[in-house]
Design a protein around this motif. Structure first.
Motif, short mmCIF file in Angstrom:
data_model
loop_
_atom_site.label_atom_id
_atom_site.label_comp_id
_atom_site.label_asym_id
_atom_site.label_seq_id
_atom_site.Cartn_x
_atom_site.Cartn_y
_atom_site.Cartn_z
N GLU A 106 4.23 26.31 1.04
CA GLU A 106 4.30 25.49 -0.20
C GLU A 106 5.59 24.69 -0.26
N ALA A 107 6.67 25.24 0.29
CA ALA A 107 7.95 24.51 0.27
C ALA A 107 7.81 23.20 1.06
N ALA A 108 7.12 23.27 2.18
CA ALA A 108 6.93 22.06 2.99
C ALA A 108 6.06 21.05 2.23
N LEU A 109 5.05 21.55 1.53
CA LEU A 109 4.18 20.63 0.76
C LEU A 109 4.99 19.97 -0.35
N GLU A 110 5.83 20.77 -1.04
CA GLU A 110 6.67 20.22 -2.11
C GLU A 110 7.59 19.14 -1.56
N SER A 111 8.12 19.39 -0.39
CA SER A 111 9.07 18.44 0.16
C SER A 111 8.37 17.11 0.53
N ILE A 112 7.15 17.20 1.03
CA ILE A 112 6.39 15.97 1.33
C ILE A 112 6.10 15.21 0.03
N LEU A 113 5.69 15.95 -1.01
CA LEU A 113 5.37 15.29 -2.29
C LEU A 113 6.61 14.66 -2.91
N ALA A 114 7.75 15.36 -2.79
CA ALA A 114 8.99 14.82 -3.38
C ALA A 114 9.41 13.54 -2.67
N GLY A 115 9.30 13.55 -1.35
CA GLY A 115 9.64 12.34 -0.57
C GLY A 115 8.73 11.19 -0.96
N GLY A 116 7.44 11.50 -1.15
CA GLY A 116 6.47 10.46 -1.54
C GLY A 116 6.78 9.92 -2.93
N ALA A 117 7.15 10.83 -3.84
CA ALA A 117 7.43 10.40 -5.22
C ALA A 117 8.63 9.47 -5.27
N GLU A 118 9.61 9.75 -4.44
CA GLU A 118 10.80 8.89 -4.43
C GLU A 118 10.42 7.46 -4.00
N ARG A 119 9.62 7.38 -2.95
CA ARG A 119 9.22 6.04 -2.45
C ARG A 119 8.29 5.35 -3.45
N ALA A 120 7.36 6.12 -4.01
CA ALA A 120 6.43 5.53 -4.98
C ALA A 120 7.19 5.06 -6.22
N GLY A 121 8.11 5.91 -6.69
CA GLY A 121 8.86 5.59 -7.91
C GLY A 121 9.63 4.28 -7.77
N ALA A 122 10.16 4.03 -6.58
CA ALA A 122 10.94 2.80 -6.37
C ALA A 122 10.05 1.57 -6.54
N ILE A 123 8.80 1.66 -6.08
CA ILE A 123 7.88 0.51 -6.22
C ILE A 123 7.45 0.36 -7.68
N ALA A 124 7.06 1.50 -8.28
CA ALA A 124 6.54 1.44 -9.66
C ALA A 124 7.62 0.97 -10.64
N ALA A 125 8.88 1.35 -10.39
CA ALA A 125 9.96 0.97 -11.31
C ALA A 125 10.11 -0.56 -11.36
N GLN A 126 9.90 -1.20 -10.24
CA GLN A 126 10.00 -2.68 -10.22
C GLN A 126 8.92 -3.30 -11.09
N THR A 127 7.70 -2.81 -10.94
CA THR A 127 6.60 -3.35 -11.76
C THR A 127 6.89 -3.10 -13.24
N LEU A 128 7.33 -1.87 -13.55
CA LEU A 128 7.61 -1.55 -14.96
C LEU A 128 8.70 -2.43 -15.54
N GLY A 129 9.70 -2.72 -14.72
CA GLY A 129 10.77 -3.61 -15.18
C GLY A 129 10.18 -4.96 -15.58
N ASP A 130 9.29 -5.49 -14.75
CA ASP A 130 8.67 -6.79 -15.04
C ASP A 130 7.79 -6.71 -16.29
N VAL A 131 7.00 -5.63 -16.37
CA VAL A 131 6.07 -5.49 -17.49
C VAL A 131 6.84 -5.38 -18.81
N ARG A 132 7.88 -4.55 -18.82
CA ARG A 132 8.67 -4.38 -20.04
C ARG A 132 9.29 -5.71 -20.47
N GLN A 133 9.82 -6.39 -19.49
CA GLN A 133 10.49 -7.67 -19.80
C GLN A 133 9.47 -8.68 -20.37
N ARG A 134 8.29 -8.74 -19.74
CA ARG A 134 7.25 -9.68 -20.20
C ARG A 134 6.76 -9.33 -21.59
#
Ligand code: AQP
Length: 335
Positions: free
Chosen positions: A299-327
């Motif tokens: 499970e620790a290995a699964l958590e680590s894969i998910l955490a790495g994925g969340a970091e990369r996903a979050g970076a993309i989603a944050a950009q979209t949210l920045g645009d949406v909030r501003q608009r």
């Protein structure tokens, strides 16, 4: 040339079935060759119906391990847990202001699932498709691989994106209007005991549902006792839903066309078809079940894969949210 961005979400149930596998998971695996795949295990969707918190966490690990066992490669795609990227929930709220209430109330899945709830029909169940829209739109994904049952939700999400762009885009496509990708073969695998209904996690029969983690013997038993139709000819026909389903399953699993399967079994009886489908499905799922056992144990290995994925996903989603909030004119201007 930039690679196409592909997004799809899957519920954290440990009991993924052959329909989920053929309709969705197999497409996720092949999409890694074609584009930038972003795959999300949607635990926030799972809480819209009655559930047990400890069970949810365990099933989330099951689903992660199934996806990895099937061939998702965290080095080539992003795999993460929905609740780890808070932009999904924020965008849900923002998009709810451009979503028509009546449309949500008319969604087939909402109507079916609300009937099944004994204690509470939650507002979350109604808003489920808005969260699904936020999942995809947060990544400006161009393509969404799903089974046929998700067509209605995809249409809603496309309308939400269009309405947002028309209201706030000032002539720009701030949110990308995604296309669905429904497989040509196996888009709607049917229950083996009632081939007029789709194979399903909640609505189907135990004997009519082949699970990805079923033992070979169980798979054989289920397929050999599949309900067939009157007559004896192996061919697809609206009056032969049972046989049509078996042809479709064999075609999907072998990567062949249903026409080729019909030609191969033109002289055969139903029993021979069932034996062939059982053998093919056992071979198809056996390696996934084997790899699953190994992956699920850590499970620790699964958590680590998910955490790495969340970091990369979050970076993309944050950009979209920045645009949406501003608009939309919400939040500070320095965000
Ligand atoms: N029978 C099916 N044939 C082909 N594709 C299917 N899918 C579901 N059933 C079939 C596709 O599987 C993907 C993942 O589904 P999910 O796990 O996120 O959704 P779910 O709703 O829990 O799965 P079920 O079995 O459809 O559950 P019920 O019936 O309880 O709602 C999706 O892309 C879906 O299209």
């Amino acid at each position: 040339m930039s690679r196409i961005r592909i997004f799809s979400g899957i519920q954290p149930t440990g009991r993924k079935h052959l329909g989920n596998y053929i309709g969705a998971i197999a497409q996720y695996i092949s999409s890694q060759e074609r584009g930038e795949g972003i795959f999300c295990i949607v635990d926030l969707h799972a809480i819209t119906v009655a559930y047990d918190p400890a069970e949810l966490r365990a099933r989330l690990y099951d689903t992660t391990a199934i996806l990895l066992a099937a061939g998702l490669d965290p080095g080539r795609c992003i795999l993460f847990r929905q609740s780890d990227v808070h932009e999904h929930t924020e965008l849900t709220w923002l998009l709810s202001s451009v979503t028509e209430l009546g449309r949500l109330q008319r969604m087939h899945q909402f109507r079916d699932k609300s009937i099944a709830q004994r204690e509470l029909v939650s507002a979350g169940l109604l808003l489920y498709p808005v969260l699904q829209a936020a999942d995809v739109l947060a990544y400006r994904a161009e393509e969404v691989p799903v089974g046929e049952d998700q067509r209605e939700h995809l249409e809603l999400m496309r309308d939400v994106a269009r309405r947002f762009n028309a209201r706030f885009g000032d002539g720009k496509e701030v949110l990308v209007v995604p296309e669905h990708r429904i497989p040509e073969v196996g888009a709607r695998i049917m229950d083996l005991q009632d081939p007029t209904r789709k194979m399903s996690t909640t609505g189907g029969s135990e004997q009519g549902t082949v699970y990805v983690l079923d033992e070979a013997k169980a798979i054989e038993k289920k397929l050999k006792s599949a309900v067939t139709d009157s007559g004896s000819e192996v061919r697809r026909d609206p009056d032969k839903p049972g046989v049509s389903n078996l042809i479709e399953i064999l075609a999907a699993v072998r990567g062949a066309s249903p026409d080729a399967i019909e030609a191969e079994f033109a002289q055969a009886r139903y029993g021979e078809l069932k034996t062939a489908v059982a053998a093919a499905v056992v071979d198809y799922l056996a390696p996934v079940r084997e790899r699953f056992q190994e992956l699920r144990a850590d499970e620790a290995a699964l958590e680590s894969i998910l955490a790495g994925g969340a970091e990369r996903a979050g970076a993309i989603a944050a950009q979209t949210l920045g645009d949406v909030r501003q608009r939309m004119g919400v939040g500070g201007t320095r965000r």
